[in-house]
Design an enzyme around this catalytic site. Structure first.
Site, PDB file in Angstrom:
ATOM      1  N   HIS A  46       0.812  -1.293   0.060  1.00  0.00           N
ATOM      2  CA  HIS A  46      -0.146   0.040   0.011  1.00  0.00           C
ATOM      3  C   HIS A  46       0.864   1.168   0.041  1.00  0.00           C
ATOM      4  O   HIS A  46       2.041   1.040   0.444  1.00  0.00           O
ATOM      5  CB  HIS A  46      -0.763  -0.122   1.280  1.00  0.00           C
ATOM      6  N   GLU A  48       0.931   3.776   1.836  1.00  0.00           N
ATOM      7  CA  GLU A  48       1.611   4.255   3.118  1.00  0.00           C
ATOM      8  C   GLU A  48       2.680   3.269   3.737  1.00  0.00           C
ATOM      9  O   GLU A  48       3.748   3.932   4.107  1.00  0.00           O
ATOM     10  CB  GLU A  48       0.340   3.774   4.252  1.00  0.00           C
ATOM     11  N   CYS A  76      -6.089   1.616   6.014  1.00  0.00           N
ATOM     12  CA  CYS A  76      -6.847   0.284   6.369  1.00  0.00           C
ATOM     13  C   CYS A  76      -6.327  -0.196   7.763  1.00  0.00           C
ATOM     14  O   CYS A  76      -5.408   0.492   8.331  1.00  0.00           O
ATOM     15  CB  CYS A  76      -6.511  -0.699   5.405  1.00  0.00           C
ATOM     16  N   CYS A  79      -2.313  -0.680   7.377  1.00  0.00           N
ATOM     17  CA  CYS A  79      -1.587   0.870   7.334  1.00  0.00           C
ATOM     18  C   CYS A  79      -1.569   1.332   8.777  1.00  0.00           C
ATOM     19  O   CYS A  79      -0.942   1.917   8.861  1.00  0.00           O
ATOM     20  CB  CYS A  79      -2.180   1.379   6.207  1.00  0.00           C
TER      21      CYS A  79
END
Length: 143
Positions: A46, A48, A76, A79
């Protein structure tokens, strides 16, 4: 947030879900990243996570307590946990994620007092612009 949006646009250009992240320390950008789940064939890539890795290399420390992250979509659970564990100071995000967001929508992990570190959270920054990146991307994918 505008820089995070630019990162999200880079993701879309390589057919990744358009999510971008930027980490700032002392008013200076130290990391920029976007989703790379498809290109790296790895669910954990992701924006992040990519940004955290770049930032820790830049400051030569996993501890990012004087840093803030700007991300186009509400983080999420994975993260949010990584941001907590990296000791970031604040999370600023654009669009809320009613299905997977864990910074206010489903849960609010960064402010949960049961964790040993808490972050400030502010959502809805350039929300419509961030949300439209995702909406338009998925409309194109469905065609």
């Amino acid at each position: 947030m505008r820089l995070a949006i630019k990162e999200a646009q880079k993701a879309e250009m390589i057919d990744e879900v358009p999510i971008g992240a930027v980490i700032v320390k002392d008013g200076k950008v130290i990391a920029r990243a976007h989703n790379k789940k498809e290109s790296k064939n790895q669910a954990t890539r992701h924006a992040e996570i990519e940004a955290i890795e770049k930032a820790t290399k830049k400051v030569n420390n996993w501890w990012l307590e004087d840093c803030d992250i700007y991300v186009t979509l509400e983080p999420c659970a994975m993260c949010a946990g990584a941001l907590i564990n990296s000791r970031l100071r604040n999370i600023y995000f654009g669009a809320y994620d009613k299905k997977a967001g864990c910074c206010g929508s489903l849960y609010n992990l960064p402010v949960d007092v049961r964790f040993n570190h808490r972050l400030g959270v502010e959502g809805g920054i350039l929300e419509e612009e961030c949300a439209s990146l995702l909406t338009n991307y998925f409309k194109k994918k469905r065609k």
